[in-house]
Design a protein around this motif. Structure first.
Motif, PDB file in Angstrom:
ATOM      1  N   ASP B  39     -30.142  47.496  -7.329  1.00  0.00           N
ATOM      2  CA  ASP B  39     -30.568  48.892  -7.401  1.00  0.00           C
ATOM      3  C   ASP B  39     -32.089  48.873  -7.538  1.00  0.00           C
ATOM      4  N   ILE B  40     -32.801  49.247  -6.460  1.00  0.00           N
ATOM      5  CA  ILE B  40     -34.263  49.095  -6.503  1.00  0.00           C
ATOM      6  C   ILE B  40     -34.935  50.110  -7.426  1.00  0.00           C
ATOM      7  N   THR B  41     -34.181  51.088  -7.933  1.00  0.00           N
ATOM      8  CA  THR B  41     -34.792  52.006  -8.902  1.00  0.00           C
ATOM      9  C   THR B  41     -34.807  51.395 -10.305  1.00  0.00           C
ATOM     10  N   SER B  42     -34.221  50.199 -10.427  1.00  0.00           N
ATOM     11  CA  SER B  42     -34.190  49.516 -11.727  1.00  0.00           C
ATOM     12  C   SER B  42     -35.000  48.233 -11.650  1.00  0.00           C
ATOM     13  N   SER B  45     -32.883  45.213 -12.300  1.00  0.00           N
ATOM     14  CA  SER B  45     -32.055  44.831 -11.162  1.00  0.00           C
ATOM     15  C   SER B  45     -32.878  44.055 -10.134  1.00  0.00           C
ATOM     16  N   ILE B  46     -34.133  44.471  -9.930  1.00  0.00           N
ATOM     17  CA  ILE B  46     -35.018  43.759  -8.996  1.00  0.00           C
ATOM     18  C   ILE B  46     -35.321  42.351  -9.512  1.00  0.00           C
ATOM     19  N   GLU B  47     -35.542  42.235 -10.818  1.00  0.00           N
ATOM     20  CA  GLU B  47     -35.804  40.909 -11.400  1.00  0.00           C
ATOM     21  C   GLU B  47     -34.594  39.991 -11.248  1.00  0.00           C
ATOM     22  N   GLU B  51     -34.236  36.401  -9.073  1.00  0.00           N
ATOM     23  CA  GLU B  51     -33.717  35.190  -9.742  1.00  0.00           C
ATOM     24  C   GLU B  51     -32.583  34.601  -8.918  1.00  0.00           C
ATOM     25  N   GLU B  52     -31.766  35.465  -8.345  1.00  0.00           N
ATOM     26  CA  GLU B  52     -30.630  34.999  -7.562  1.00  0.00           C
ATOM     27  C   GLU B  52     -31.078  34.471  -6.195  1.00  0.00           C
ATOM     28  N   VAL B  53     -32.022  35.184  -5.565  1.00  0.00           N
ATOM     29  CA  VAL B  53     -32.493  34.806  -4.221  1.00  0.00           C
ATOM     30  C   VAL B  53     -33.300  33.516  -4.278  1.00  0.00           C
ATOM     31  N   GLY B  54     -34.120  33.361  -5.301  1.00  0.00           N
ATOM     32  CA  GLY B  54     -35.031  32.207  -5.359  1.00  0.00           C
ATOM     33  C   GLY B  54     -36.146  32.370  -4.347  1.00  0.00           C
ATOM     34  N   GLN B  90     -39.857  50.116  -3.830  1.00  0.00           N
ATOM     35  CA  GLN B  90     -40.423  49.172  -2.854  1.00  0.00           C
ATOM     36  C   GLN B  90     -41.645  48.428  -3.407  1.00  0.00           C
ATOM     37  N   ILE B  91     -42.472  49.144  -4.175  1.00  0.00           N
ATOM     38  CA  ILE B  91     -43.657  48.496  -4.757  1.00  0.00           C
ATOM     39  C   ILE B  91     -43.229  47.417  -5.753  1.00  0.00           C
ATOM     40  N   ASN B  92     -42.181  47.684  -6.535  1.00  0.00           N
ATOM     41  CA  ASN B  92     -41.695  46.653  -7.455  1.00  0.00           C
ATOM     42  C   ASN B  92     -41.104  45.454  -6.717  1.00  0.00           C
TER      43      ASN B  92
END
Lengths: 198, 198
Positions: B39-42, B45-47, B51-54, B90-92
């Motif tokens: 959820d990109i509004t969180s 969630s972005i962090e 971490e998962e993508v690496g 998107q900026i985050n």
């Protein structure tokens, strides 16, 4: 004309209030002084501001808090300074202020040359400026009763020499050019424009 | 190349994932589906997402929630949809993602023609687009290690005919032109550009 100047205790706002007060009724709004105090990062404070101001003919905003600092340490937290200040603060002045402005009135917001001419440390202000410029174009086609909206987008200004080192290559805008940019918006017929005093 | 597509379950993201998957490793990220949910509004969630993508080589965002609706009922509350979504979301992705992206990698965000060509009901998206376009210009001069950033700014797209009535006079962008806009950003050398597929 009853002109509300938000940011009236800052460098730009003070100058504009002085320039316009001979011919117009000026309501000075500042975060820490002026006729009325208001914090534009607070919706409640903006609502109280307009309740106190009542109807008016023009609103000028020169209030643009944003984060200035190195990219590497810029996080969501720092970015919110400009998001809540220069961006949402100014947009809320319009969203709320439209309920109080007289027919044929105008809003003039502050943007800046960073929208198209970025400088190091100013990604936050650049984003806020870009949002404000696009917002005035969009709001102009929806405001009714002859209400206009524009943005003034200067580069670094003459009376803020402390910022000159951050804007290499930018010829500072004179206070007179800045004043005339605002005059064009407030007393002219333009709407949806980004006025660039140079 | 390992390409993360945020918004991969939407019309644009699905198309781009299909176009790029023959030659590249695609990580599909969606709010309600895909390889990873986010959820990109969180910010949290972005962090977790990164971490998962690496590490990765390119991030494409086609995720742009914003408020569409009449000006008269637009308040701070509605405006925050685009502020937290298309803009800060998107900026985050960039502010956090820069800690995970490989040298020479790229970010490509989604903006839109509303920045300069407003339409009724879209003041919120217009402001978000304007912020994103100014942000990529500003971020491009501060990102190091050869990391690039651009925005793709289409008008209404071919595969979203439900939006055609809202965009009178706009020739819909073909999915092929849209794809090539993203190709230019991801596989080309441009940075700080607003690419306008038409």
């Amino acid at each position: 004309m009853k002109i509300v100047i938000v940011g009236a205790t800052g460098t730009m706002g003070k100058y504009l209030a002085g320039a316009f007060e001979k011919d117009h009724e000026i309501v000075r709004v500042g975060s820490s002084g002026g006729d009325i105090r208001a914090d534009i990062t607070s919706l409640k404070s903006i609502e109280h501001l307009f309740e106190e101001v009542g109807s008016f003919d023009a609103l000028i905003s020169t209030a643009g808090p944003s984060y200035v600092g190195p990219w590497n340490s810029m996080t969501d937290k720092e970015f919110r300074k400009g998001l809540e200040g220069k961006l949402m603060g100014q947009i809320n002045l319009v969203l709320v202020g439209q309920r109080y402005i007289n027919a044929g009135g105008s809003f003039t917001l502050i943007a800046g040359a960073l929208t198209t001419d970025p400088q190091r440390n100013f990604a936050n202000a650049a984003a806020a400026n870009g949002a404000i410029e696009a917002f005035v174009r969009a709001a102009a086609i929806e405001l009714d009763k002859g209400i206009r909206i524009n943005a003034v987008s200067p580069t670094v200004i003459e009376d803020s020499p402390q910022y000159f080192p951050y804007f290499p290559g930018e010829v500072p805008v004179t206070m007179r050019a800045l004043e005339y940019g605002f005059r064009k918006s407030v007393f002219g017929a333009a709407t949806g424009q980004v006025i660039t005093p140079r």
